[in-house]
Design a protein around this motif. Sequence first.
Motif, PDB file in Angstrom:
ATOM      1  N   SER A 234     -11.185  -7.111  -4.076  1.00 16.20           N
ATOM      2  CA  SER A 234     -11.263  -5.668  -3.801  1.00 16.20           C
ATOM      3  C   SER A 234     -10.569  -5.293  -2.492  1.00 16.20           C
ATOM      4  CB  SER A 234     -12.722  -5.217  -3.745  1.00 16.20           C
ATOM      5  OG  SER A 234     -13.389  -5.612  -4.913  1.00 16.20           O
ATOM      6  N   ILE A 235     -10.647  -6.167  -1.485  1.00 21.10           N
ATOM      7  CA  ILE A 235      -9.988  -5.849  -0.206  1.00 21.10           C
ATOM      8  C   ILE A 235      -8.483  -5.761  -0.421  1.00 21.10           C
ATOM      9  CG2 ILE A 235      -9.440  -6.785   2.087  1.00 21.10           C
ATOM     10  CD1 ILE A 235     -12.336  -7.685   2.332  1.00 21.10           C
ATOM     11  N   GLN A 236      -7.936  -6.718  -1.159  1.00 18.12           N
ATOM     12  CA  GLN A 236      -6.481  -6.678  -1.417  1.00 18.12           C
ATOM     13  C   GLN A 236      -6.111  -5.436  -2.231  1.00 18.12           C
ATOM     14  OE1 GLN A 236      -4.840  -8.507   0.382  1.00 18.12           O
ATOM     15  NE2 GLN A 236      -6.342 -10.091   0.875  1.00 18.12           N
ATOM     16  N   ALA A 237      -6.955  -5.083  -3.194  1.00 18.94           N
ATOM     17  CA  ALA A 237      -6.674  -3.900  -4.021  1.00 18.94           C
ATOM     18  C   ALA A 237      -6.655  -2.640  -3.162  1.00 18.94           C
ATOM     19  CB  ALA A 237      -7.711  -3.780  -5.136  1.00 18.94           C
ATOM     20  N   ALA A 238      -7.584  -2.540  -2.211  1.00 19.11           N
ATOM     21  CA  ALA A 238      -7.643  -1.365  -1.336  1.00 19.11           C
ATOM     22  C   ALA A 238      -6.366  -1.270  -0.498  1.00 19.11           C
ATOM     23  CB  ALA A 238      -8.879  -1.449  -0.439  1.00 19.11           C
ATOM     24  N   ILE A 239      -5.889  -2.408  -0.002  1.00 20.09           N
ATOM     25  CA  ILE A 239      -4.652  -2.438   0.795  1.00 20.09           C
ATOM     26  C   ILE A 239      -3.457  -2.063  -0.085  1.00 20.09           C
ATOM     27  CG2 ILE A 239      -3.065  -4.014   2.013  1.00 20.09           C
ATOM     28  CD1 ILE A 239      -5.721  -5.539   2.893  1.00 20.09           C
ATOM     29  N   LEU A 240      -3.445  -2.606  -1.297  1.00 24.52           N
ATOM     30  CA  LEU A 240      -2.320  -2.338  -2.203  1.00 24.52           C
ATOM     31  C   LEU A 240      -2.252  -0.872  -2.611  1.00 24.52           C
ATOM     32  CD1 LEU A 240      -2.527  -5.596  -4.328  1.00 24.52           C
ATOM     33  CD2 LEU A 240      -0.545  -4.875  -2.966  1.00 24.52           C
ATOM     34  N   ARG A 241      -3.400  -0.218  -2.736  1.00 23.98           N
ATOM     35  CA  ARG A 241      -3.381   1.206  -3.101  1.00 23.98           C
ATOM     36  C   ARG A 241      -2.649   2.012  -2.037  1.00 23.98           C
ATOM     37  NH1 ARG A 241      -8.712   4.070  -4.396  1.00 23.98           N
ATOM     38  NH2 ARG A 241      -7.281   5.562  -5.360  1.00 23.98           N
ATOM     39  N   ILE A 242      -2.879   1.671  -0.789  1.00 24.96           N
ATOM     40  CA  ILE A 242      -2.211   2.389   0.308  1.00 24.96           C
ATOM     41  C   ILE A 242      -0.722   2.072   0.310  1.00 24.96           C
ATOM     42  CG2 ILE A 242      -2.052   2.545   2.833  1.00 24.96           C
ATOM     43  CD1 ILE A 242      -5.160   1.904   2.780  1.00 24.96           C
ATOM     44  N   LYS A 243      -0.399   0.798   0.137  1.00 27.36           N
ATOM     45  CA  LYS A 243       1.017   0.415   0.217  1.00 27.36           C
ATOM     46  C   LYS A 243       1.808   0.867  -1.019  1.00 27.36           C
ATOM     47  CE  LYS A 243       2.389  -3.198   2.402  1.00 27.36           C
ATOM     48  NZ  LYS A 243       2.615  -4.601   2.834  1.00 27.36           N
ATOM     49  N   LEU A 244       1.142   0.994  -2.160  1.00 23.89           N
ATOM     50  CA  LEU A 244       1.842   1.469  -3.370  1.00 23.89           C
ATOM     51  C   LEU A 244       2.381   2.882  -3.159  1.00 23.89           C
ATOM     52  CD1 LEU A 244       2.711   1.162  -6.338  1.00 23.89           C
ATOM     53  CD2 LEU A 244       0.408   1.906  -7.011  1.00 23.89           C
ATOM     54  N   ARG A 245       1.597   3.717  -2.431  1.00 19.26           N
ATOM     55  CA  ARG A 245       2.034   5.098  -2.192  1.00 19.26           C
ATOM     56  C   ARG A 245       3.303   5.133  -1.342  1.00 19.26           C
ATOM     57  NH1 ARG A 245      -3.342   6.269   0.197  1.00 19.26           N
ATOM     58  NH2 ARG A 245      -4.693   5.727  -1.550  1.00 19.26           N
ATOM     59  N   LYS A 246       3.540   4.052  -0.611  1.00 18.94           N
ATOM     60  CA  LYS A 246       4.717   4.005   0.272  1.00 18.94           C
ATOM     61  C   LYS A 246       5.840   3.164  -0.318  1.00 18.94           C
ATOM     62  CE  LYS A 246       1.415   4.349   4.015  1.00 18.94           C
ATOM     63  NZ  LYS A 246       1.425   5.823   4.058  1.00 18.94           N
ATOM     64  N   LEU A 247       5.633   2.644  -1.517  1.00 19.28           N
ATOM     65  CA  LEU A 247       6.601   1.673  -2.052  1.00 19.28           C
ATOM     66  C   LEU A 247       8.015   2.247  -2.161  1.00 19.28           C
ATOM     67  CD1 LEU A 247       7.111  -1.173  -3.144  1.00 19.28           C
ATOM     68  CD2 LEU A 247       6.464  -0.353  -5.407  1.00 19.28           C
ATOM     69  N   ASP A 248       8.142   3.477  -2.641  1.00 15.82           N
ATOM     70  CA  ASP A 248       9.488   4.054  -2.788  1.00 15.82           C
ATOM     71  C   ASP A 248      10.129   4.304  -1.424  1.00 15.82           C
ATOM     72  OD1 ASP A 248       9.367   3.867  -5.527  1.00 15.82           O
ATOM     73  OD2 ASP A 248       8.777   5.957  -5.839  1.00 15.82           O
ATOM     74  N   ALA A 249       9.334   4.721  -0.455  1.00 16.41           N
ATOM     75  CA  ALA A 249       9.875   4.914   0.903  1.00 16.41           C
ATOM     76  C   ALA A 249      10.289   3.565   1.492  1.00 16.41           C
ATOM     77  CB  ALA A 249       8.843   5.602   1.792  1.00 16.41           C
ATOM     78  N   TYR A 250       9.494   2.546   1.223  1.00 20.44           N
ATOM     79  CA  TYR A 250       9.846   1.203   1.701  1.00 20.44           C
ATOM     80  C   TYR A 250      11.157   0.729   1.066  1.00 20.44           C
ATOM     81  CZ  TYR A 250       5.171   0.456   3.845  1.00 20.44           C
ATOM     82  OH  TYR A 250       4.041   0.516   4.618  1.00 20.44           O
TER      83      TYR A 250
END
Length: 370
Positions: A234-250
């Motif tokens: 769950s901790i990794q999933a919470a981090i991934l949710r935040i980073k997914l929103r930035k994936l296109d900008a990344y």
Amino acid sequence: MVDLKSQYDKIQQEIDSAVIDVIRSTQYINGSEVKSFQNDLENYLDVKHVIPCANGTDALQVAMMALDLKPGDEVITTSFTFVATVEVIALLGLTPVLVDVLPDTFNIDPESVKKAITPKTKAIVPVHLFGQCVDMEPLMEMAAEHNLYIIEDNAQAIGADFIFKDGTRKKAGTIGHIGCTSFFPSKNLGCYGDGGAIFTNDDELAKKLRVIVNHGMEVRYYHDSVGVNSRLDSIQAAILRIKLRKLDAYAAARRKAACYYDRAFANHPRIKTPVRSKFSTHVFHQYTLVIENLDQFALQKFMGERDIPAMIYYPVPMHMQKAYIDPRYKEGDFPVTEMLSKSVISLPMHTELDEEQLKYITDSIIEFLG
Ligand SMILES: *Cc1c(COP(=O)(O)O)cnc(C)c1O
């Protein structure tokens, strides 16, 4: 090669509070964050089913387990890849059939795949290497004709678009029957530990995949098939949710760095910069140069002395690895793969590169080559 610290610094508050929320919730395994991330990723990829799992290698293994293959069945993939792709085929008692890649994209050569198909062939595993899609259309045609499964190894190209001849697009990993990815920290969508996911649009396969990652269990303590334990926490999933929103900008930041590299090396007679194929966008998991007559290790050492990381992906093709030596293959069988393994070098590529760093890196390489 990647600057995860600077990336974290920019999103620290968001990440820290999401992680603390999970800790306070005590839903460490299969918590609501995992389900939410699954939904977020399904929406982002426009795919029906995402099955989170523990890492990218498990994703590939579980995908292959879901196809009910028998020992001796053949699975075609590339010799120019990370070992995980071939490892899981061997682990399951299947026969890896290796083929060469194309010199411009480093990706599996559809013509070579066609020649490698036999009555025992059951699946093809294209690897979208370094952030750019394999030419999927010829592979999908072969799969339809010969009744084969396609499992995309999308550990390096999450977020890339495959562009069909008619101009329509699909996200990498959602074109074949099953797609697999990794959330290893240095991947384009990386968590802060291990993680992976499997994608499919096929309801039946999705059902099987979910059962396999959970000990072959549909009803608790009733095991209908041999499974594994492979979960995203769950901790990794919470981090991934935040980073997914930035994936296109990344991805945009990576492309900008790639364009800087392209311009700096454009007129150098020995350097070949990465091509952009017409059937894929590029998310630059790696920025990989091909340099003629290169002593890769000398260049790597020269850059290391200047505190510039550089990596050789991959120095030894799979058919020449001790673990995978096979009388069917010998040195010289895959000339493009072998040439690339001796002449590639990957430069620092991440979301935080600035012009000063890029100039220092490119100047250093040009100085080394003379
Ligand atoms: C990273 C990677 C994997 C494996 O992912 P893990 O999460 O490290 O198990 C598989 N295939 C390719 C091409 C990769 O780059």
